[in-house]
Design an enzyme around this catalytic site. Structure first.
Site, PDB file in Angstrom:
ATOM      1  N   LYS A   1      -3.421   2.329  -3.978  1.00  0.00           N
ATOM      2  CA  LYS A   1      -3.873   2.214  -2.745  1.00  0.00           C
ATOM      3  C   LYS A   1      -3.232   3.681  -3.055  1.00  0.00           C
ATOM      4  O   LYS A   1      -3.869   4.727  -2.242  1.00  0.00           O
ATOM      5  CB  LYS A   1      -3.963   1.670  -1.881  1.00  0.00           C
ATOM      6  CG  LYS A   1      -4.712   1.000  -1.486  1.00  0.00           C
ATOM      7  CD  LYS A   1      -5.005  -0.681  -0.728  1.00  0.00           C
ATOM      8  CE  LYS A   1      -5.956  -1.577  -0.628  1.00  0.00           C
ATOM      9  NZ  LYS A   1      -6.448  -2.391   0.154  1.00  0.00           N
ATOM     10  N   ILE A   2      -1.995   3.643  -2.400  1.00  0.00           N
ATOM     11  CA  ILE A   2      -0.916   4.937  -2.046  1.00  0.00           C
ATOM     12  C   ILE A   2      -0.919   5.782  -3.721  1.00  0.00           C
ATOM     13  O   ILE A   2      -1.208   7.218  -2.746  1.00  0.00           O
ATOM     14  CB  ILE A   2       0.229   4.172  -1.946  1.00  0.00           C
ATOM     15  CG1 ILE A   2       0.531   3.606  -1.025  1.00  0.00           C
ATOM     16  CG2 ILE A   2       1.499   5.704  -2.134  1.00  0.00           C
ATOM     17  CD1 ILE A   2       2.405   2.495  -0.545  1.00  0.00           C
TER      18      ILE A   2
ATOM     19  N   THR B   1       8.857   7.196  -3.361  1.00  0.00           N
ATOM     20  CA  THR B   1       8.726   6.438  -2.761  1.00  0.00           C
ATOM     21  C   THR B   1       8.256   4.844  -2.332  1.00  0.00           C
ATOM     22  O   THR B   1       7.923   4.913  -1.756  1.00  0.00           O
ATOM     23  CB  THR B   1       8.261   7.346  -1.671  1.00  0.00           C
ATOM     24  OG1 THR B   1       6.251   7.276  -2.432  1.00  0.00           O
ATOM     25  CG2 THR B   1       8.486   8.395  -1.180  1.00  0.00           C
ATOM     26  N   SER B   2       8.871   4.448  -3.704  1.00  0.00           N
ATOM     27  CA  SER B   2       8.338   3.007  -4.130  1.00  0.00           C
ATOM     28  C   SER B   2       9.154   2.162  -4.469  1.00  0.00           C
ATOM     29  O   SER B   2       9.992   1.584  -2.791  1.00  0.00           O
ATOM     30  CB  SER B   2       7.608   2.515  -5.242  1.00  0.00           C
ATOM     31  OG  SER B   2       7.253   1.279  -5.539  1.00  0.00           O
ATOM     32  N   ARG B   3      10.327   1.799  -5.527  1.00  0.00           N
ATOM     33  CA  ARG B   3      10.827   0.688  -4.978  1.00  0.00           C
ATOM     34  C   ARG B   3      12.352   1.126  -5.461  1.00  0.00           C
ATOM     35  O   ARG B   3      12.382   2.637  -6.553  1.00  0.00           O
ATOM     36  CB  ARG B   3      10.677  -1.035  -5.125  1.00  0.00           C
ATOM     37  CG  ARG B   3      10.003  -1.156  -5.436  1.00  0.00           C
ATOM     38  CD  ARG B   3      10.242  -2.084  -3.505  1.00  0.00           C
ATOM     39  NE  ARG B   3       9.751  -2.942  -2.718  1.00  0.00           N
ATOM     40  CZ  ARG B   3       9.263  -2.218  -1.708  1.00  0.00           C
ATOM     41  NH1 ARG B   3       8.787  -1.138  -1.970  1.00  0.00           N
ATOM     42  NH2 ARG B   3       8.448  -2.791  -1.308  1.00  0.00           N
TER      43      ARG B   3
ATOM     44  N   ASP C   1      13.473   8.146  -0.964  1.00  0.00           N
ATOM     45  CA  ASP C   1      12.775   7.657   0.540  1.00  0.00           C
ATOM     46  C   ASP C   1      14.082   6.166  -0.239  1.00  0.00           C
ATOM     47  O   ASP C   1      13.863   5.342   0.963  1.00  0.00           O
ATOM     48  CB  ASP C   1      12.004   7.423   0.746  1.00  0.00           C
ATOM     49  CG  ASP C   1      11.291   6.771   1.589  1.00  0.00           C
ATOM     50  OD1 ASP C   1      12.458   6.750   2.855  1.00  0.00           O
ATOM     51  OD2 ASP C   1      10.614   5.393   2.379  1.00  0.00           O
TER      52      ASP C   1
ATOM     53  N   GLU D   1      20.723   0.432  -1.819  1.00  0.00           N
ATOM     54  CA  GLU D   1      20.739   0.795  -0.672  1.00  0.00           C
ATOM     55  C   GLU D   1      20.689  -0.898   0.391  1.00  0.00           C
ATOM     56  O   GLU D   1      20.389  -0.668   1.583  1.00  0.00           O
ATOM     57  CB  GLU D   1      18.953   1.319  -0.716  1.00  0.00           C
ATOM     58  CG  GLU D   1      17.731   0.063  -0.074  1.00  0.00           C
ATOM     59  CD  GLU D   1      16.367   0.551   0.603  1.00  0.00           C
ATOM     60  OE1 GLU D   1      15.543   0.402   0.414  1.00  0.00           O
ATOM     61  OE2 GLU D   1      16.202   1.767  -0.557  1.00  0.00           O
TER      62      GLU D   1
ATOM     63  N   HIS E   1      14.511   5.128   3.739  1.00  0.00           N
ATOM     64  CA  HIS E   1      13.986   4.244   3.381  1.00  0.00           C
ATOM     65  C   HIS E   1      12.434   4.686   4.113  1.00  0.00           C
ATOM     66  O   HIS E   1      12.724   3.413   5.375  1.00  0.00           O
ATOM     67  CB  HIS E   1      14.292   2.962   3.111  1.00  0.00           C
ATOM     68  CG  HIS E   1      13.100   2.164   2.031  1.00  0.00           C
ATOM     69  ND1 HIS E   1      13.696   0.625   1.167  1.00  0.00           N
ATOM     70  CD2 HIS E   1      12.034   1.988   2.596  1.00  0.00           C
ATOM     71  CE1 HIS E   1      12.152   0.534   1.089  1.00  0.00           C
ATOM     72  NE2 HIS E   1      11.621   0.676   1.842  1.00  0.00           N
TER      73      HIS E   1
ATOM     74  N   ALA F   1       9.104   6.078   4.193  1.00  0.00           N
ATOM     75  CA  ALA F   1       7.966   6.598   4.310  1.00  0.00           C
ATOM     76  C   ALA F   1       7.176   6.295   4.944  1.00  0.00           C
ATOM     77  O   ALA F   1       6.286   6.458   5.060  1.00  0.00           O
ATOM     78  CB  ALA F   1       7.407   6.401   2.452  1.00  0.00           C
ATOM     79  N   PHE F   2       7.153   4.934   4.623  1.00  0.00           N
ATOM     80  CA  PHE F   2       6.206   4.432   6.215  1.00  0.00           C
ATOM     81  C   PHE F   2       6.166   4.158   7.597  1.00  0.00           C
ATOM     82  O   PHE F   2       4.862   3.835   7.829  1.00  0.00           O
ATOM     83  CB  PHE F   2       6.156   2.639   5.729  1.00  0.00           C
ATOM     84  CG  PHE F   2       8.043   1.361   6.514  1.00  0.00           C
ATOM     85  CD1 PHE F   2       7.065   1.312   7.260  1.00  0.00           C
ATOM     86  CD2 PHE F   2       9.028   2.310   5.729  1.00  0.00           C
ATOM     87  CE1 PHE F   2       8.299   0.760   8.226  1.00  0.00           C
ATOM     88  CE2 PHE F   2       9.997   1.344   7.235  1.00  0.00           C
ATOM     89  CZ  PHE F   2       9.677   1.080   7.881  1.00  0.00           C
TER      90      PHE F   2
END
Length: 369
Positions: free
Chosen positions: A183-184, A261-263, A287, A292, A334, A336-337
């Protein structure tokens, strides 16, 4: 009863009584909920949960072996992406009577699913909340790097209006490779197509929706070789761990931009730094970061006086410092969401997951070992 728990070196937060949205809640008196890693930005989510759960503990501490006891007396816990849900923590939660784990994120790579299954504790996640938020953040990183927005803004604030060193490139007509067509990934593809980019994708699991957009599936090697920009939007599994490594970087178009921007674990940080050094990677926007945990979502600047005269905390990460100091790298924490729309959607899906748990229904979003 609303309890706000305070731990040493952790702050509690006050949330406004009203938020700018409407939400019709289902009261669940049978669920007592402990929410870990609570931060001030979460006020919209907290309002949703307060309406649904008469008994809720808001805990600003991250979930860890030391803090698991704070869930004592609660039937369910709500955890975030970097909370520790190792076997040790899940064993402790089970001993304190926790029967359900609700992740308020899509990722669950830090959850020991076999241990949860051993204790009969279902684990649910939020598989989708606002794919637009993450896709738009990926585009923001692309454009900020391309048009060198950070550098230009700093110059202007210092009275320097020179244009030298600020040359970018047209996105129109450029090839962008999107790794992951979920979806992203699809949201980002739609934006890029609207900008006139040629979009290609790699995903072992092809879907018709992506094909209907006119996006062609290619091998990872072809994507890397052709793309001016590579953007990662795939989950972190053993098969995708360090999907960007020394070997795959060598296959990239020289000077290509890399976005993640995922993992964090999708990229080998040392290999990426080497790629930046030899200019195989022209710019980097991330991101997420492989190491992290324990740093992101916290203000680490408060710890810089741990060693008087040195001003470095024990947690100082030289790799992250090296990356963030580069003019052709942007690191965001982190986030992005982080839109109001996404926060409310996450809270509502979490309530849905807990409703299914409290009523004995099968959890739609359960993840299993």
């Amino acid at each position: 009863t609303l309890q706000r728990l305070r731990r040493p070196h952790h702050r509690t937060h006050r949330f406004p009584e009203a938020a700018a949205y409407e939400y019709r809640s289902i009261i669940m008196p049978d669920v007592s909920l402990a929410v870990f890693s609570v931060k001030p930005y979460m006020y919209a989510q907290v309002e949703v949960w307060k309406k649904a759960f008469p008994e809720i503990k808001l805990i600003d501490a991250t979930l860890s072996p030391m803090t698991a006891e704070l869930a004592k007396g609660c039937s369910a816990i709500c955890a975030f992406v970097n909370d520790d849900l190792s076997a040790e923590v899940i064993d402790a939660l089970a001993s304190h009577g926790v029967k359900f784990i609700a992740m308020r994120c899509a990722g669950f790579d830090r959850v020991d699913l076999p241990t949860a299954a051993k204790h009969g504790i279902p684990v649910c996640r939020v598989p989708a909340y606002s794919p637009y938020a993450v896709a738009e953040h990926a585009l923001t990183l692309m454009m900020s790097l391309n048009r060198q927005i950070n550098k230009a803004s700093i110059r202007v604030s210092q009275g320097n209006y020179d244009l030298s060193g600020l040359v970018g490139f047209d996105m129109h007509g450029k090839t962008v490779g999107v790794v992951g067509s979920g979806k992203i990934g699809q949201c980002l593809m739609a934006i890029l197509i609207g900008m006139g980019c040629e979009v290609i994708t790699y995903d072992p699991y092809e879907n018709q929706a992506t094909k209907d957009m006119g996006v062609k599936y290619v091998t990872l090697d072809e994507l890397l070789a052709r793309s001016h920009v590579v953007s990662l939007h795939c989950p972190l599994f053993p098969g995708t761990h360090h999907i960007i490594n020394k070997e795959t970087i060598a296959k990239m178009k020289p000077g290509a931009m890399l976005i993640n921007t995922s993992r964090g674990g999708l990229i080998d940080t040392k290999a990426v730094i080497e790629g930046l050094d030899n200019r195989t990677i022209g710019s980097l926007g991330i991101d997420v970061y492989e190491e992290e945990a324990g740093q992101f979502f916290s203000d680490m600047s408060m710890l810089t006086d741990n060693h008087p005269g040195a001003s470095l905390p024990d947690t100082f990460d030289p790799q992250l410092a090296l990356l963030s100091s580069r003019p052709n790298v942007i690191v965001t924490p982190h986030m992005a969401f982080l839109t109001q729309d996404a926060l409310v959607a996450i809270a509502e899906t979490t309530v849905k997951n807990l409703t299914e748990f409290s009523t004995g229904a099968t959890c739609t979003n359960e993840v299993k070992a």
